[in-house]
Design a protein around this motif. Structure first.
Motif, PDB file in Angstrom:
ATOM      1  N   UNK A 112      12.338   1.702   3.058  1.00 57.78           N
ATOM      2  CA  UNK A 112      12.242   3.158   3.163  1.00 57.78           C
ATOM      3  C   UNK A 112      10.929   3.652   2.551  1.00 57.78           C
ATOM      4  N   UNK A 113      10.557   3.127   1.393  1.00 56.65           N
ATOM      5  CA  UNK A 113       9.304   3.527   0.762  1.00 56.65           C
ATOM      6  C   UNK A 113       8.108   3.185   1.644  1.00 56.65           C
ATOM      7  N   UNK A 114       8.188   2.073   2.341  1.00 59.08           N
ATOM      8  CA  UNK A 114       7.122   1.717   3.287  1.00 59.08           C
ATOM      9  C   UNK A 114       7.098   2.725   4.440  1.00 59.08           C
ATOM     10  N   UNK A 115       8.284   3.054   4.938  1.00 53.08           N
ATOM     11  CA  UNK A 115       8.398   3.965   6.083  1.00 53.08           C
ATOM     12  C   UNK A 115       7.835   5.347   5.770  1.00 53.08           C
ATOM     13  N   UNK A 116       8.067   5.848   4.546  1.00 52.18           N
ATOM     14  CA  UNK A 116       7.594   7.203   4.219  1.00 52.18           C
ATOM     15  C   UNK A 116       6.196   7.204   3.598  1.00 52.18           C
ATOM     16  N   UNK A 117       5.594   6.031   3.437  1.00 55.15           N
ATOM     17  CA  UNK A 117       4.220   5.943   2.977  1.00 55.15           C
ATOM     18  C   UNK A 117       4.025   5.855   1.476  1.00 55.15           C
ATOM     19  N   UNK A 118       5.094   5.731   0.690  1.00 55.21           N
ATOM     20  CA  UNK A 118       4.920   5.538  -0.749  1.00 55.21           C
ATOM     21  C   UNK A 118       4.369   4.148  -1.052  1.00 55.21           C
ATOM     22  N   UNK A 119       4.689   3.219  -0.188  1.00 55.87           N
ATOM     23  CA  UNK A 119       4.241   1.842  -0.335  1.00 55.87           C
ATOM     24  C   UNK A 119       3.514   1.464   0.943  1.00 55.87           C
ATOM     25  N   UNK A 120       2.317   0.922   0.834  1.00 55.96           N
ATOM     26  CA  UNK A 120       1.607   0.541   2.058  1.00 55.96           C
ATOM     27  C   UNK A 120       2.331  -0.593   2.786  1.00 55.96           C
ATOM     28  N   UNK A 121       2.063  -0.708   4.053  1.00 49.74           N
ATOM     29  CA  UNK A 121       2.660  -1.797   4.834  1.00 49.74           C
ATOM     30  C   UNK A 121       2.223  -3.128   4.222  1.00 49.74           C
ATOM     31  N   UNK A 122       3.171  -3.998   3.971  1.00 48.54           N
ATOM     32  CA  UNK A 122       2.821  -5.278   3.355  1.00 48.54           C
ATOM     33  C   UNK A 122       2.206  -6.231   4.371  1.00 48.54           C
ATOM     34  N   UNK A 123       1.588  -7.260   3.822  1.00 50.64           N
ATOM     35  CA  UNK A 123       1.116  -8.327   4.691  1.00 50.64           C
ATOM     36  C   UNK A 123       2.305  -9.097   5.239  1.00 50.64           C
ATOM     37  N   UNK A 124       2.006 -10.012   6.143  1.00 49.56           N
ATOM     38  CA  UNK A 124       3.072 -10.828   6.749  1.00 49.56           C
ATOM     39  C   UNK A 124       2.748 -12.302   6.574  1.00 49.56           C
ATOM     40  N   UNK A 125       3.805 -13.060   6.369  1.00 50.19           N
ATOM     41  CA  UNK A 125       3.651 -14.510   6.263  1.00 50.19           C
ATOM     42  C   UNK A 125       3.515 -15.095   7.668  1.00 50.19           C
ATOM     43  N   UNK A 126       3.283 -16.399   7.732  1.00 49.91           N
ATOM     44  CA  UNK A 126       3.204 -17.083   9.025  1.00 49.91           C
ATOM     45  C   UNK A 126       4.514 -16.936   9.795  1.00 49.91           C
TER      46      UNK A 126
END
Length: 139
Positions: free
Chosen positions: A20-34
């Motif tokens: 949810x924090x990612x969705x509302x912009x409090x937390x930036x989109x994280x990187x992704x693993x392989x």
């Protein structure tokens, strides 16, 4: 780098809340693993911990967003952070005052109760007629 489950364990923030924090912009989109799993670096974990602590102190998300923006600009004056925190403190004090009044009213109701039958129960009587309360505590 930890995945979302490990980030949750380290920060005490539940997985759906992190999303949810990612969705509302409090937390930036994280990187992704392989394997396309979210991965979080130390800065993101620190940001999650900041958000969690601010939420524990009762700050609304909008204020947390402002505080995070300030934290991202370390040379900025802290006057705006002080204003936000002063406002939050006033809100907490108001809630404490209201809870204290509620506590006093409940104690008064119990003290005035004769502990007999429901027909003579002061608790039931006061709950049925708000005008019998010592002070207004609605809303």
């Amino acid at each position: 780098m930890p995945n979302i489950g490990e980030a949750s364990k380290r920060t005490g923030v539940k997985v759906p809340t992190i999303r949810y924090y990612e969705q509302i912009g409090l937390l930036p989109a994280p990187g992704r693993s392989a394997g396309n799993q979210r991965v979080y670096d130390d800065a993101m974990l620190d940001r999650l911990a900041f958000i969690r602590h601010a939420r524990d102190l009762g700050f609304p998300l909008s204020d947390i967003q402002d505080l995070l923006a300030m934290a991202d600009d370390p040379d900025r004056s802290c006057a705006a952070a002080d204003v936000i925190t002063t406002r939050q403190l006033a809100s907490v004090k108001a809630r404490i005052a209201r809870l204290t009044a509620l506590q006093q009213e409940l104690e008064r109701m119990l003290t005035q109760c004769s502990h007999g039958t429901i027909a003579d129960c002061r608790v039931i009587e006061v709950l049925g007629n708000h005008h019998l309360c010592a002070r207004d505590h609605a809303g």
